[in-house]
Design an enzyme around this catalytic site. Structure first.
Site, mmCIF file in Angstrom:
data_model
loop_
_atom_site.group_PDB
_atom_site.id
_atom_site.type_symbol
_atom_site.label_atom_id
_atom_site.label_comp_id
_atom_site.label_asym_id
_atom_site.label_seq_id
_atom_site.Cartn_x
_atom_site.Cartn_y
_atom_site.Cartn_z
ATOM 1 N N HIS A 119 0.959 -1.122 0.083
ATOM 2 C CA HIS A 119 0.009 -0.108 -0.110
ATOM 3 C C HIS A 119 0.924 1.254 -0.047
ATOM 4 O O HIS A 119 1.874 1.619 0.945
ATOM 5 C CB HIS A 119 -1.019 0.133 1.054
ATOM 6 C CG HIS A 119 -0.735 -0.039 2.601
ATOM 7 N ND1 HIS A 119 -0.160 1.049 3.235
ATOM 8 C CD2 HIS A 119 -0.175 -1.030 3.287
ATOM 9 C CE1 HIS A 119 0.211 0.766 4.298
ATOM 10 N NE2 HIS A 119 0.091 -0.542 4.575
ATOM 11 N N GLU B 286 -4.864 1.853 2.598
ATOM 12 C CA GLU B 286 -4.965 0.650 3.685
ATOM 13 C C GLU B 286 -5.182 1.002 5.033
ATOM 14 O O GLU B 286 -6.026 0.439 5.665
ATOM 15 C CB GLU B 286 -3.836 -0.147 3.201
ATOM 16 C CG GLU B 286 -3.785 -1.555 3.993
ATOM 17 C CD GLU B 286 -3.489 -1.557 5.396
ATOM 18 O OE1 GLU B 286 -3.654 -2.529 6.211
ATOM 19 O OE2 GLU B 286 -2.847 -0.694 5.862
ATOM 20 N N GLU B 287 -4.578 2.222 5.239
ATOM 21 C CA GLU B 287 -4.344 2.308 6.695
ATOM 22 C C GLU B 287 -5.630 2.775 7.419
ATOM 23 O O GLU B 287 -6.035 2.441 8.480
ATOM 24 C CB GLU B 287 -3.247 3.363 6.931
ATOM 25 C CG GLU B 287 -1.593 3.141 6.632
ATOM 26 C CD GLU B 287 -1.658 1.873 7.459
ATOM 27 O OE1 GLU B 287 -2.205 1.623 8.461
ATOM 28 O OE2 GLU B 287 -0.051 1.498 7.581
ATOM 29 N N ASP C 61 3.237 -6.537 3.237
ATOM 30 C CA ASP C 61 2.765 -5.320 4.225
ATOM 31 C C ASP C 61 3.069 -5.801 5.454
ATOM 32 O O ASP C 61 2.287 -5.677 6.542
ATOM 33 C CB ASP C 61 1.308 -4.989 4.177
ATOM 34 C CG ASP C 61 0.739 -3.955 5.072
ATOM 35 O OD1 ASP C 61 1.726 -3.017 5.314
ATOM 36 O OD2 ASP C 61 -0.536 -3.828 5.198
#
Ligand SMILES: [Zn+2]
Length: 463
Positions: free
Chosen positions: A285, A331-332, A359
């Site tokens: 990501h 993503e976070e 990741d």
């Protein structure tokens, strides 16, 4: 005795079908080429240097995230892939604002400043901050026991630490992450005015670690601010609370949710020679938290994924399936990029065979986790001897990765690249997640390990 054993093994070996042994030899030569190219002519570290040091933390919706999209798109175009494009996706924008401020005030009026940071998605405190008594708890389940009577008007302090006895630190992280994600939502139900969460790290230091939190369905007027406190701060606060249970904690944070803004996933592909309509994905990501420069999480995964396609081009490897690199956005704090990619793949009827996500940091490669049926798992098991020379041994059924997760149901194999995890949470979501925390050689070994698995799946397909 020895001679007899050797002669027996020669007899045994001669029964192995010739095709298999030739394949194995060819594959081990290819893996050697991949690792050698990654270690002697790699580009991942140079890309990471730029991403981390010239661009910096890449929170969704930020200027830095926008620059990172343009930079990685341009770099992928340099590789001579068959196609490079941007996939539009709406992402939530949250900003931290001015640095947070917090102190513990004892009954004598003494104030000790402690290190905190707002959790991602949190609301701000009122402009003058919040000062209240603190109730320490060891997990979400204690809230119902204490009830409104004990929690109303208080700051709830979630202090359950990660379990140091667990060897896989991701398991220790998963064991406590609910405090960070749901702490504010749950504490608000009992009238709490704020939430403090012990940083999710095994390290004892002064760095608070941020991360996503959610208010669920909590209406805006009942949303309470949530902050992470450093582990040193958490230990100190906890010890003071034992002496003075009615001490006060003050904090002020200035963060803001701005709603959704447009952004992109960055995608590049090499067309498959035999199965152009069957896709194999490698990705990480592109967004990161804002406190550091997101070199480990997930700059490493981004540049390693780009490196996989660069190595294939460099080694003149023509894949049988279409190989895609996908740099997912958000993503976070939303997973919008991963969801969008899967949604578009489904809408276009693209048959996805295999996806690999990096990741978990850029540390020394250990192996893979696989989310697939037994036949595919056994197949990867049979390849593990090829990884022996590179000291990559680990294989376990498990989660592939957050961004590739939404592909489930439209894919045969989801794989997670697993580097050594002992130091990952020292840096994870903290100001210390910087370029210096990544070792060039470890990063390159990881890229080569990923390229090798993609190569093997491309060559033999999925079941
Ligand atoms: Zn990550």
């Amino acid at each position: 005795m020895k001679i007899r054993l050797i002669s027996l093994s020669i007899v045994f070996l001669s029964f192995i079908p010739l095709a298999i042994s030739q394949n194995t030899v060819q594959d081990s030569i290819m893996l050697k080429k991949i690792y050698t190219a990654a270690l002697t002519q790699g580009k991942s570290y140079e890309w990471l240097d730029h991403l981390a040091n010239n661009i910096g933390g890449r929170l969704s919706g930020s200027i830095e995230a926008e620059v990172a999209v343009k930079y990685t798109e341009a770099e992928l175009k340099e590789l001579g892939l068959d196609k490079v494009w941007l996939q539009p996706v709406m992402v939530p924008k949250w900003t931290r604002g001015f640095k947070e401020y917090a102190y513990i005030e004892t009954l004598s009026g003494d104030k000790t400043i402690v290190d905190i940071c707002a959790l991602g998605g949190s609301v701000a405190t009122p402009s003058l901050g919040i000062k209240a008594e603190v109730v320490e708890v060891n997990g979400l389940e204690e809230l119902a026991v204490l009830g409104k009577e004990k929690l109303s008007g208080k700051i709830v302090f979630f202090n359950r630490p990660m379990d140091p006895s667990l060897i896989q630190t991701f398991a220790a992280y998963s064991g406590v992450a609910d405090q960070r994600y749901s702490g504010a939502m749950e504490a608000a139900k009992y009238g709490a005015v704020g939430v403090l969460v012990r940083s999710l790290t095994l390290l004892r230091d002064d760095n608070p670690h941020t991360g996503a939190m959610s208010y669920g369905d909590t209406p805006p007027e009942r949303q309470i601010p949530a902050a992470a406190i450093s582990t040193n701060g958490a230990e100190y606060l906890s010890s003071l609370l034992k002496l003075q249970p009615d001490l006060k904690f003050y904090f002020k944070q200035n963060c803001k949710n701005w709603g959704d803004v447009p952004s992109f996933n960055v995608i590049g592909e090499i067309k498959g020679s035999e199965y152009p309509d069957e896709y194999m994905v490698v990705g990480g990501h592109l967004d990161s938290w804002d406190l550091g420069d997101g070199a480990q999480d997930d700059g490493a995964g981004v540049v390693q994924s780009m490196e996989v396609l660069r190595l294939f081009k460099k080694l003149n490897y023509t894949p049988r399936h279409t190989i895609r690199v996908v740099l997912f956005m958000n993503e976070e704090n939303g997973l919008r990029g991963g969801k969008k990619y899967a949604q578009e793949a489904k809408r276009k009827g693209e048959k996805h065979r295999f996806a690999l996500e990096s990741d978990a940091g850029g540390f020394t490669p250990r192996g893979f986790t696989l989310d697939c049926n037994d036949a595919n798992f056994k197949r990867v098991e049979s390849w593990m001897s090829l990884f022996e020379p590179y000291l990559v041994h680990f294989l376990q059924k498990g989660h592939g990765g957050a961004d590739i997760g939404p592909l489930k149901g439209n894919i045969d194999v989801l794989a997670g690249f697993l580097p050594d995890s002992q130091r990952y949470f020292d840096y994870h979501h903290a100001a210390t997640d910087t370029f210096e925390a990544v070792n060039k050689r470890e990063l390159e070994l990881g890229a080569a390990t990923m390229a090798s698995l993609v190569y093997l799946f491309d060559r033999y397909g999925t079941k």
